[in-house]
Design a protein around this motif. Structure first.
Motif, PDB file in Angstrom:
ATOM      1  N   TYR A   1      63.509  54.613  73.557  1.00 29.44           N
ATOM      2  CA  TYR A   1      64.480  55.610  74.028  1.00 29.44           C
ATOM      3  C   TYR A   1      65.695  55.753  73.102  1.00 29.44           C
ATOM      4  O   TYR A   1      66.543  56.620  73.331  1.00 29.44           O
TER       5      TYR A   1
ATOM      6  N   HIS B   1      66.025  47.232  77.405  1.00 29.18           N
ATOM      7  CA  HIS B   1      66.858  48.103  78.235  1.00 29.18           C
ATOM      8  C   HIS B   1      68.355  47.913  78.005  1.00 29.18           C
ATOM      9  O   HIS B   1      69.167  48.587  78.654  1.00 29.18           O
TER      10      HIS B   1
ATOM     11  N   ARG C   1      67.861  58.719  74.957  1.00 32.74           N
ATOM     12  CA  ARG C   1      67.369  59.277  76.217  1.00 32.74           C
ATOM     13  C   ARG C   1      68.153  58.682  77.373  1.00 32.74           C
ATOM     14  O   ARG C   1      68.370  57.468  77.441  1.00 32.74           O
ATOM     15  N   SER C   2      68.566  59.546  78.304  1.00 29.84           N
ATOM     16  CA  SER C   2      69.346  59.072  79.446  1.00 29.84           C
ATOM     17  C   SER C   2      68.453  58.461  80.520  1.00 29.84           C
ATOM     18  O   SER C   2      67.239  58.702  80.564  1.00 29.84           O
ATOM     19  N   ASN C   3      69.076  57.645  81.362  1.00 29.19           N
ATOM     20  CA  ASN C   3      68.415  57.036  82.528  1.00 29.19           C
ATOM     21  C   ASN C   3      67.247  56.126  82.165  1.00 29.19           C
ATOM     22  O   ASN C   3      66.312  55.962  82.953  1.00 29.19           O
ATOM     23  N   VAL C   4      67.268  55.548  80.966  1.00 29.27           N
ATOM     24  CA  VAL C   4      66.228  54.599  80.574  1.00 29.27           C
ATOM     25  C   VAL C   4      66.822  53.217  80.352  1.00 29.27           C
ATOM     26  O   VAL C   4      66.284  52.213  80.819  1.00 29.27           O
TER      27      VAL C   4
ATOM     28  N   ARG D   1      70.541  51.020  78.331  1.00 29.22           N
ATOM     29  CA  ARG D   1      71.843  51.083  77.680  1.00 29.22           C
ATOM     30  C   ARG D   1      71.692  50.988  76.164  1.00 29.22           C
ATOM     31  O   ARG D   1      70.707  50.469  75.660  1.00 29.22           O
TER      32      ARG D   1
ATOM     33  N   ILE E   1      75.217  55.869  77.291  1.00 31.19           N
ATOM     34  CA  ILE E   1      74.173  55.903  78.318  1.00 31.19           C
ATOM     35  C   ILE E   1      73.083  56.890  77.906  1.00 31.19           C
ATOM     36  O   ILE E   1      71.912  56.570  77.864  1.00 31.19           O
ATOM     37  N   GLY E   2      73.457  58.115  77.614  1.00 29.43           N
ATOM     38  CA  GLY E   2      72.489  59.099  77.144  1.00 29.43           C
ATOM     39  C   GLY E   2      73.214  60.220  76.441  1.00 29.43           C
ATOM     40  O   GLY E   2      73.986  60.925  77.065  1.00 29.43           O
TER      41      GLY E   2
END
Length: 205
Positions: A59, A77, A93-96, A98, A111-112
């Motif tokens: 990500y 992560h 990519r967000s929401n994956v 840090r 974060i994203g």
């Protein structure tokens, strides 16, 4: 077995499968490193007129400019790199997970988003080098922190530069003069008393 128990077991299985398949760091292009594999603690380098890329966790896409040095740290992560010099361009990519960048001047928490970070060497007119961290945010939000400054949020379209700390008063005064629109390249009119010329100061320019 009840439906709730089956759903919980399925969720646990998916979580364990993703953890076991968490992708290792990978590189492409003209990136140099010691050894045969890339792991946490590995230092990546590019030389003059060469570029490359590294992916962390699937990500974090990081493009390395020429003459760039960084070290891979972090954990799954919670990806973390130390940018020692040069320029990187990042898409996260967000929401994956840090992503954090540490530079000699501070730390960028993400974060994203999509942004670029530079660690630049600047030479003052008196020959003294200055190192700065520059952040350019294209999308999303990043947070900047340093030992001498409270956290600051940067949004899309913003550019932020933080100079190296502990600069001599004389050098900072000369840089301020150089930035003056009326500067003609001469410093003869500037005299800094010997008792204060080497005082150390911190702050933004």
């Amino acid at each position: 077995i009840g439906g709730a128990a089956i759903a919980m077991a399925a969720s646990l299985l998916i979580a364990l499968t993703w953890h076991n398949r968490y992708p290792p760091p990978s590189v492409s292009g003209d990136v140099f490193y010691e050894g045969t594999t890339i792991a946490r603690g590995t230092t990546l380098k590019t030389s003059a007129n060469q570029q490359g890329a590294v992916n962390l966790g699937g990500y974090c896409d990081i493009n390395l400019g020429q003459n760039t040095t960084l070290m891979i740290q972090g954990e799954p992560h919670r990806e973390f790199i130390e940018l020692q010099q040069g320029q990187i361009d990042c898409s996260i990519r967000s929401n994956v997970g840090r992503f954090t960048i540490k530079t000699p001047q501070g730390q960028v928490n993400v974060i994203g988003t999509s942004f670029a970070t530079h660690v630049e060497d600047i030479i003052y007119p008196d020959g003294k080098p200055l190192q700065q961290t520059k952040i350019i945010v294209r999308e999303g939000i990043v947070e900047w922190k340093s030992e001498t400054q409270s956290s600051q949020r940067l949004t899309a379209g913003q550019t932020f530069t933080f100079p190296a700390t502990n600069e001599r008063l004389e050098a900072v005064i000369k840089e301020l003069v150089r930035l003056n629109p009326g500067y003609d390249g001469q410093y003869e009119a500037i005299e800094v008393d010997g008792h204060v010329r080497n005082l150390k100061i911190v702050g933004d320019m």
